[in-house]
Enzyme design. Structure first.
Site, PDB file in Angstrom:
ATOM      1  N   SER A  24     -34.185   1.222 -21.896  1.00  0.00           N
ATOM      2  CA  SER A  24     -35.597   1.601 -21.990  1.00  0.00           C
ATOM      3  C   SER A  24     -36.364   0.625 -22.882  1.00  0.00           C
ATOM      4  O   SER A  24     -37.558   0.778 -23.089  1.00  0.00           O
ATOM      5  CB  SER A  24     -35.743   3.031 -22.523  1.00  0.00           C
ATOM      6  OG  SER A  24     -35.100   3.159 -23.784  1.00  0.00           O
ATOM      7  N   ASN A 111     -31.908  11.688 -30.478  1.00  0.00           N
ATOM      8  CA  ASN A 111     -32.704  12.738 -29.819  1.00  0.00           C
ATOM      9  C   ASN A 111     -33.864  13.217 -30.693  1.00  0.00           C
ATOM     10  O   ASN A 111     -35.002  13.304 -30.230  1.00  0.00           O
ATOM     11  CB  ASN A 111     -31.808  13.921 -29.447  1.00  0.00           C
ATOM     12  CG  ASN A 111     -30.719  13.497 -28.470  1.00  0.00           C
ATOM     13  OD1 ASN A 111     -30.779  12.404 -27.921  1.00  0.00           O
ATOM     14  ND2 ASN A 111     -29.718  14.347 -28.262  1.00  0.00           N
ATOM     15  N   HIS A 157     -74.592  20.652  -4.606  1.00  0.00           N
ATOM     16  CA  HIS A 157     -74.146  20.219  -3.269  1.00  0.00           C
ATOM     17  C   HIS A 157     -74.715  18.840  -2.931  1.00  0.00           C
ATOM     18  O   HIS A 157     -74.867  18.509  -1.757  1.00  0.00           O
ATOM     19  CB  HIS A 157     -74.545  21.212  -2.179  1.00  0.00           C
ATOM     20  CG  HIS A 157     -74.274  22.638  -2.527  1.00  0.00           C
ATOM     21  ND1 HIS A 157     -73.084  23.266  -2.227  1.00  0.00           N
ATOM     22  CD2 HIS A 157     -75.030  23.551  -3.183  1.00  0.00           C
ATOM     23  CE1 HIS A 157     -73.128  24.510  -2.670  1.00  0.00           C
ATOM     24  NE2 HIS A 157     -74.298  24.707  -3.271  1.00  0.00           N
ATOM     25  N   SER A 288     -70.166 -10.417  -3.803  1.00  0.00           N
ATOM     26  CA  SER A 288     -69.307 -10.506  -2.631  1.00  0.00           C
ATOM     27  C   SER A 288     -69.082 -11.975  -2.298  1.00  0.00           C
ATOM     28  O   SER A 288     -69.961 -12.810  -2.530  1.00  0.00           O
ATOM     29  CB  SER A 288     -69.979  -9.794  -1.449  1.00  0.00           C
ATOM     30  OG  SER A 288     -69.509 -10.321  -0.224  1.00  0.00           O
ATOM     31  N   LYS A 294     -75.084  -9.001  -2.400  1.00  0.00           N
ATOM     32  CA  LYS A 294     -74.370  -7.830  -2.916  1.00  0.00           C
ATOM     33  C   LYS A 294     -74.225  -7.807  -4.433  1.00  0.00           C
ATOM     34  O   LYS A 294     -74.029  -8.826  -5.079  1.00  0.00           O
ATOM     35  CB  LYS A 294     -72.966  -7.792  -2.298  1.00  0.00           C
ATOM     36  CG  LYS A 294     -72.973  -7.480  -0.811  1.00  0.00           C
ATOM     37  CD  LYS A 294     -73.091  -6.001  -0.559  1.00  0.00           C
ATOM     38  CE  LYS A 294     -71.738  -5.416  -0.733  1.00  0.00           C
ATOM     39  NZ  LYS A 294     -71.518  -4.157  -0.139  1.00  0.00           N
ATOM     40  N   ASN A 296     -71.900  -5.245  -6.534  1.00  0.00           N
ATOM     41  CA  ASN A 296     -71.000  -4.099  -6.328  1.00  0.00           C
ATOM     42  C   ASN A 296     -70.582  -3.438  -7.649  1.00  0.00           C
ATOM     43  O   ASN A 296     -70.288  -4.129  -8.615  1.00  0.00           O
ATOM     44  CB  ASN A 296     -69.741  -4.554  -5.578  1.00  0.00           C
ATOM     45  CG  ASN A 296     -70.071  -5.034  -4.174  1.00  0.00           C
ATOM     46  OD1 ASN A 296     -70.972  -4.499  -3.525  1.00  0.00           O
ATOM     47  ND2 ASN A 296     -69.355  -6.048  -3.725  1.00  0.00           N
ATOM     48  N   GLU A 301     -66.065   1.855  -9.717  1.00  0.00           N
ATOM     49  CA  GLU A 301     -65.118   2.251  -8.661  1.00  0.00           C
ATOM     50  C   GLU A 301     -63.695   2.290  -9.191  1.00  0.00           C
ATOM     51  O   GLU A 301     -62.909   3.177  -8.854  1.00  0.00           O
ATOM     52  CB  GLU A 301     -65.222   1.283  -7.479  1.00  0.00           C
ATOM     53  CG  GLU A 301     -66.520   1.450  -6.697  1.00  0.00           C
ATOM     54  CD  GLU A 301     -66.736   0.341  -5.682  1.00  0.00           C
ATOM     55  OE1 GLU A 301     -67.183   0.653  -4.575  1.00  0.00           O
ATOM     56  OE2 GLU A 301     -66.464  -0.832  -5.995  1.00  0.00           O
ATOM     57  N   TYR A 328     -31.213  17.925 -25.032  1.00  0.00           N
ATOM     58  CA  TYR A 328     -31.605  16.604 -24.538  1.00  0.00           C
ATOM     59  C   TYR A 328     -30.876  16.252 -23.247  1.00  0.00           C
ATOM     60  O   TYR A 328     -29.680  16.503 -23.089  1.00  0.00           O
ATOM     61  CB  TYR A 328     -31.306  15.524 -25.599  1.00  0.00           C
ATOM     62  CG  TYR A 328     -31.695  14.135 -25.121  1.00  0.00           C
ATOM     63  CD1 TYR A 328     -32.989  13.679 -25.239  1.00  0.00           C
ATOM     64  CD2 TYR A 328     -30.756  13.301 -24.497  1.00  0.00           C
ATOM     65  CE1 TYR A 328     -33.372  12.420 -24.778  1.00  0.00           C
ATOM     66  CE2 TYR A 328     -31.127  12.039 -24.031  1.00  0.00           C
ATOM     67  CZ  TYR A 328     -32.438  11.613 -24.168  1.00  0.00           C
ATOM     68  OH  TYR A 328     -32.805  10.376 -23.696  1.00  0.00           O
ATOM     69  N   GLN A 333     -35.950  10.168 -21.052  1.00  0.00           N
ATOM     70  CA  GLN A 333     -36.324   8.778 -21.342  1.00  0.00           C
ATOM     71  C   GLN A 333     -37.534   8.341 -20.506  1.00  0.00           C
ATOM     72  O   GLN A 333     -38.314   7.492 -20.929  1.00  0.00           O
ATOM     73  CB  GLN A 333     -35.121   7.865 -21.066  1.00  0.00           C
ATOM     74  CG  GLN A 333     -35.388   6.407 -21.307  1.00  0.00           C
ATOM     75  CD  GLN A 333     -34.098   5.609 -21.380  1.00  0.00           C
ATOM     76  OE1 GLN A 333     -33.337   5.725 -22.344  1.00  0.00           O
ATOM     77  NE2 GLN A 333     -33.823   4.825 -20.358  1.00  0.00           N
ATOM     78  N   LYS A 336     -41.822   8.487 -21.418  1.00  0.00           N
ATOM     79  CA  LYS A 336     -42.706   7.473 -22.004  1.00  0.00           C
ATOM     80  C   LYS A 336     -43.522   6.756 -20.943  1.00  0.00           C
ATOM     81  O   LYS A 336     -44.671   6.347 -21.185  1.00  0.00           O
ATOM     82  CB  LYS A 336     -41.879   6.472 -22.803  1.00  0.00           C
ATOM     83  CG  LYS A 336     -41.298   7.043 -24.070  1.00  0.00           C
ATOM     84  CD  LYS A 336     -40.216   6.173 -24.624  1.00  0.00           C
ATOM     85  CE  LYS A 336     -38.812   6.727 -24.637  1.00  0.00           C
ATOM     86  NZ  LYS A 336     -38.536   8.064 -24.219  1.00  0.00           N
TER      87      LYS A 336
HETATM   88  N1  ARG Z   1     -33.910   5.897 -25.164  1.00  0.00           N
HETATM   89  C1  ARG Z   1     -33.648   7.280 -25.253  1.00  0.00           C
HETATM   90  C2  ARG Z   1     -34.854   8.081 -24.758  1.00  0.00           C
HETATM   91  O1  ARG Z   1     -35.888   7.537 -24.735  1.00  0.00           O
HETATM   92  C3  ARG Z   1     -33.355   7.661 -26.656  1.00  0.00           C
HETATM   93  C4  ARG Z   1     -32.551   8.908 -26.787  1.00  0.00           C
HETATM   94  C5  ARG Z   1     -31.170   8.671 -26.303  1.00  0.00           C
HETATM   95  N2  ARG Z   1     -30.329   9.792 -26.542  1.00  0.00           N
HETATM   96  C6  ARG Z   1     -29.178   9.933 -25.982  1.00  0.00           C
HETATM   97  N3  ARG Z   1     -28.524  11.018 -26.257  1.00  0.00           N
HETATM   98  N4  ARG Z   1     -28.678   9.063 -25.130  1.00  0.00           N
HETATM   99  O2  ARG Z   1     -34.770   9.234 -24.419  1.00  0.00           O
END
Ligand code: ARG
Length: 469
Positions: A24, A111, A157, A288, A294, A296, A301, A328, A333, A336
């Site tokens: 990650s 965790n 409306h 354009s 134009k 725009n 948008e 957990y 993960q 995020k």
């Molecule tokens: N990179 C992990 C996450 O974002 C961190 C936590 C990992 N925990 C684990 N028990 N493998 O969730």
């Protein structure tokens, strides 16, 4: 053999494809600063609890600061095999200070660590977003000054309905963004509860002091005599699995995106030749490649279009959480990705919007030239009848018939003669002329919260006071 912190019990190296699949760091490296803040507080708490000496604590805190500086300057090389930001920072710490560094993760798991990092990050970023929303509100309040005398048709409306002061439109958006800001403040109450110390899922047998960590990281609430009461999550299983705060934050972001999208849509319409209400600043439009005439409204948008992504992020986080057993699970993960995407998208929109709001120009001549079209005064004429004792439903019917008469003659209500009006209802007298026509209507609309001149001026003053720095 293995560089992994769990290497002790493992016979085999991790397959590199698994490392690539499970990493990650490619997206959680942006948690570096909050991870370091969290770790420094954790180290200080460990020292206070007697689990680190004060020298060990100082060495950890200082080295973490050095690592933080390196990351900020882009000097840290990210390695897939180190998975995430937490392991990068810890392994860099151990590389530098050896056994002392190996003590930092005492009474902690990734965790509770990742949850703490996220809460710190959400708190910082929503606080920043709140400032941006405030600037956007100020831009709308500034417009109230610029357009002080302008009257606009109000629509339901998308059909012409009743006239309102232009400032009534601008303050309508202030109200929406105010609720968004209140939602952020409310979400921050749940963010503001410390996860750290829940360890993996069950807490720890070591004598930690979670109140201390909470105080160090500002997870507190104000008590009596401005004392700060630590806010600490009371169930370690819950901590390990809880992402409610993130789902809420993403929802709050999605509603901001929806508000922005509605505003963008309205202004896109207003910029058309058909409406002709608004001219956007050139710096916020594009041309354009083939049609020379134009101009725009691409930025608007895209603000409208990007809301789709943020709405998708709400679905992503809820679907991610749905059906996860305690505590957990690695699924988390992915949380995020939804949050960062929603945050970045909304932030980019809210950063651009105030300049557009401040610099766009209402085409007052075009607006005024057509303001008497569409019987915007019909409802006020009906209210005139009501104030003369005519039952509302009867008044509605009378005015409906007068509108039909005007349509057949191709004229406005103001063009009808007194005898034509009196033929429709004998309660009508000469003073009716003060109730017909858009100017009269906006001076008559007077209920609290209405779009009439006096009521709107009062609200402008309220907002100026509320938003003043
Ligand atoms: N990179 C992990 C996450 O974002 C961190 C936590 C990992 N925990 C684990 N028990 N493998 O969730």
């Amino acid at each position: 053999m293995s560089a992994k912190p769990w290497g002790g019990a493992f016979d085999e190296q991790t397959d590199p494809r698994v490392e690539k699949f499970t990493e990650s760091i490619s997206f959680d490296s942006r948690l570096a600063a909050v991870d370091i803040r969290g770790s420094q507080a954790h180290a200080r708490m460990l020292a206070k609890a007697g689990l680190l000496t004060s020298q060990e604590c100082q060495l950890i805190v200082d080295t973490l600061a050095t690592i933080g500086g390196e990351i900020e300057r882009g000097e840290m090389a990210w390695k897939t095999e180190l998975e995430d930001i937490h392991m990068h920072i810890e392994s860099s710490l151990i590389q530098r200070i050896g056994d002392v560094g190996r003590k930092l993760h005492t009474a902690r798991s990734r965790n509770d660590q990742v949850s703490t990092d996220l809460k710190l990050y959400v708190r910082d970023s929503l606080t920043l977003l709140d400032d941006l929303l405030l600037d956007l509100q100020r831009a709308f309040v500034d417009r109230c000054q610029i357009d002080a005398d302008v009257v606009l048709p109000g629509f339901t409306h998308l059909q012409r309905a009743q006239p309102v002061m232009a400032a009534h439109y601008w303050l309508a958006y202030c109200e929406k963004f105010q609720r968004d800001r209140e939602r952020i403040a409310d979400c921050l109450k749940r963010v503001n509860v410390l996860p750290l110390g829940a360890a993996a899922l069950a807490g720890t047998s070591l004598p930690i002091d979670r109140d201390e960590t909470a105080r160090l990281l500002g997870f507190t609430t104000s008590g009596a005599n401005s004392s700060q009461i630590p806010m600490v999550a009371a169930n370690s299983l819950d901590v390990s699995s809880d992402r409610d705060f993130l789902a809420e934050a993403i929802f709050d972001l999605s509603l901001i995106a929806v508000h922005l999208s509605g505003w963008a849509e309205e202004w896109i319409l207003w910029c058309t030749t058909e409406f002709g209400f608004l001219k956007l600043p050139d710096a916020y439009t594009t041309g354009s490649s083939i049609m020379p005439q134009k101009r725009n409204p691409d930025v608007l948008e895209l603000i409208r279009g990007k809301s789709a992504r943020v709405i998708a992020d709400v679905t992503q986080i809820l679907t991610l959480l749905k059906g996860l057993p305690l505590a957990y699970n690695r699924d988390l993960q992915e949380d995020k990705l939804a949050f960062f995407d929603a945050l970045d998208t909304v932030q980019a929109c809210v950063e651009l919007a105030p300049s557009i709001v401040r610099r766009a120009k209402l085409k007052v001549d075009t607006i005024n030239a057509r303001l008497e079209e569409g019987f915007l005064d019909a409802t006020t004429l009906m209210e005139y009848l009501i104030s003369r004792g005519v039952p509302m439903r009867t008044g509605h019917e009378v005015v409906g018939k007068l509108v039909r008469l005007c349509e057949s003659k191709g004229c406005k209500l103001a063009d009808l003669t007194l005898s034509e009006l009196q033929a429709a209802c004998d309660k009508i007298e000469a003073d009716v002329s003060g109730y017909i026509g858009v100017k009269n209507v906006v001076s008559r609309l007077s209920s609290f919260g209405s779009g009439g001149r006096t009521a709107v001026l009062a609200q402008v003053a309220v907002w100026q006071e509320r938003l003043k720095s």
